[in-house]
Scaffold this motif. Sequence first.
Motif, PDB file in Angstrom:
ATOM      1  N   PRO A 206      -2.391   2.895   2.618  1.00 29.51           N
ATOM      2  CA  PRO A 206      -3.139   1.974   3.479  1.00 29.51           C
ATOM      3  C   PRO A 206      -4.548   2.520   3.690  1.00 29.51           C
ATOM      4  N   ALA A 207      -5.374   1.767   4.385  1.00 29.17           N
ATOM      5  CA  ALA A 207      -6.742   2.222   4.643  1.00 29.17           C
ATOM      6  C   ALA A 207      -6.701   3.605   5.289  1.00 29.17           C
ATOM      7  N   GLY A 214     -10.602  13.689   4.391  1.00 30.62           N
ATOM      8  CA  GLY A 214     -10.722  14.972   3.695  1.00 30.62           C
ATOM      9  C   GLY A 214      -9.375  15.578   3.358  1.00 30.62           C
ATOM     10  N   GLN A 215      -8.462  15.567   4.342  1.00 32.04           N
ATOM     11  CA  GLN A 215      -7.138  16.126   4.115  1.00 32.04           C
ATOM     12  C   GLN A 215      -6.358  15.301   3.096  1.00 32.04           C
ATOM     13  N   VAL A 216      -6.454  13.991   3.194  1.00 36.08           N
ATOM     14  CA  VAL A 216      -5.739  13.132   2.249  1.00 36.08           C
ATOM     15  C   VAL A 216      -6.248  13.373   0.842  1.00 36.08           C
ATOM     16  N   GLN A 217      -7.557  13.470   0.680  1.00 37.79           N
ATOM     17  CA  GLN A 217      -8.119  13.693  -0.639  1.00 37.79           C
ATOM     18  C   GLN A 217      -7.667  15.028  -1.220  1.00 37.79           C
ATOM     19  N   ILE A 267       0.279  14.154   3.608  1.00 37.00           N
ATOM     20  CA  ILE A 267      -0.577  12.972   3.713  1.00 37.00           C
ATOM     21  C   ILE A 267      -0.134  12.118   4.900  1.00 37.00           C
ATOM     22  N   GLU A 268       1.168  11.910   5.031  1.00 32.08           N
ATOM     23  CA  GLU A 268       1.679  11.124   6.158  1.00 32.08           C
ATOM     24  C   GLU A 268       1.274  11.764   7.485  1.00 32.08           C
ATOM     25  N   ILE A 269       1.393  13.084   7.547  1.00 25.51           N
ATOM     26  CA  ILE A 269       1.047  13.799   8.788  1.00 25.51           C
ATOM     27  C   ILE A 269      -0.438  13.653   9.092  1.00 25.51           C
ATOM     28  N   ALA A 270      -1.279  13.639   8.041  1.00 24.62           N
ATOM     29  CA  ALA A 270      -2.721  13.489   8.253  1.00 24.62           C
ATOM     30  C   ALA A 270      -3.042  12.168   8.944  1.00 24.62           C
ATOM     31  N   PHE A 271      -2.314  11.095   8.575  1.00 31.01           N
ATOM     32  CA  PHE A 271      -2.481   9.815   9.271  1.00 31.01           C
ATOM     33  C   PHE A 271      -2.020   9.943  10.724  1.00 31.01           C
ATOM     34  N   GLY A 275      -3.750   9.556  14.967  1.00 27.54           N
ATOM     35  CA  GLY A 275      -3.305   8.394  15.734  1.00 27.54           C
ATOM     36  C   GLY A 275      -3.103   7.136  14.929  1.00 27.54           C
ATOM     37  N   ALA A 276      -3.187   7.235  13.599  1.00 25.48           N
ATOM     38  CA  ALA A 276      -2.943   6.066  12.743  1.00 25.48           C
ATOM     39  C   ALA A 276      -1.458   5.956  12.438  1.00 25.48           C
ATOM     40  N   GLN A 277      -1.018   4.759  12.057  1.00 19.70           N
ATOM     41  CA  GLN A 277       0.386   4.574  11.706  1.00 19.70           C
ATOM     42  C   GLN A 277       0.723   5.419  10.482  1.00 19.70           C
ATOM     43  N   ARG A 278       1.830   6.139  10.579  1.00 17.40           N
ATOM     44  CA  ARG A 278       2.242   7.017   9.490  1.00 17.40           C
ATOM     45  C   ARG A 278       2.835   6.185   8.357  1.00 17.40           C
ATOM     46  N   PRO A 279       2.258   6.267   7.159  1.00 18.48           N
ATOM     47  CA  PRO A 279       2.827   5.505   6.036  1.00 18.48           C
ATOM     48  C   PRO A 279       4.111   6.147   5.543  1.00 18.48           C
ATOM     49  N   ASN A 280       4.918   5.373   4.855  1.00 21.48           N
ATOM     50  CA  ASN A 280       6.134   5.887   4.235  1.00 21.48           C
ATOM     51  C   ASN A 280       5.886   6.007   2.740  1.00 21.48           C
ATOM     52  N   LEU A 281       5.728   7.252   2.254  1.00 10.45           N
ATOM     53  CA  LEU A 281       5.365   7.499   0.862  1.00 10.45           C
ATOM     54  C   LEU A 281       6.531   8.051   0.052  1.00 10.45           C
TER      55      LEU A 281
END
Length: 290
Positions: A206-207, A214-217, A267-271, A275-281
């Motif tokens: 997601p967005a 930075g962490q996601v990248q 990556i999920e934790i970075a979201f 405070g963003a919704q944690r994606p399910n990857l």
Amino acid sequence: MARGTRKTAVLKLGGVGALAALLFAGGLQLASAGENNRPATTAAAQTVNCPTVRDKLPAVPAAASAQVERELANLDQEIARQNERLARQAVRPEGGPAFIDNAILGPLRSKRVAVLDRIEIAFNRIGAQRPNLDALAACSLNAPGVPSAVNGGAGQNGAGQNGNGNAGGQNGNGQNGNGQNGNAGGQNGNAGGAARTVNCPRVVLPAVPAAAAGQVQAELATLDKQIAEADARLARLAVRPEGGPAFIDNAILGPLRSKRVAALDRIEIAFNRVGAQRPNLDGFATCGLN
């Protein structure tokens, strides 16, 4: 949010290292791509810009093919490794103005010199004319968001171990779409005797919040590094087989899945941390073979 208006962020890997592929190879670009012609925003690190090698080789003799594929995989693995360092450097800068030259590009050139020399020797050892690959050793930097060119596995037409989309105006068709390795295989009739490569699902996000970009990248770069390492091991296995029928599952695909689970969880934790919704990857963890 309605499905039709949801933004997605994808790992853009376009036309080379890879990588044909990761990259293309090894190139990393986080993009929040707007649908319905809305503008996209990017947050990207620089990537290494290395000359591709596969497309510069003369026809590879069958007796040298496995060794050459192994060394091409080593080149892509090193590109992925240095792109991971650059991604982390973008998040946590270290060193002075010459750090990238001294700690990344200089050592990368030395490693490429050694690998290219082994490719030349593979030709010479079987009595074929030894190519001169010296000019392909030195690398520079791409602008932020421009993917690295990589060599990819033989028989892959275009790009992308883990990639999606078109980068730098180059288009590739890869394992999972358009991406990393814009100059991959089948060139110069060099597909014979090639090693298999891993087939991992591209990671669709997601967005990505700016505070997490930075962490996601950095973690997406880690995923590419893991793919390159697994491909390098498969290339070595093609030269020197080991283990029984379940060796690849137990020694390569199983550990790769575990490493991907850990990177995807980060990556999920970075979201979640911003405070963003944690994606399910979870669905992106398991890889197969091409």
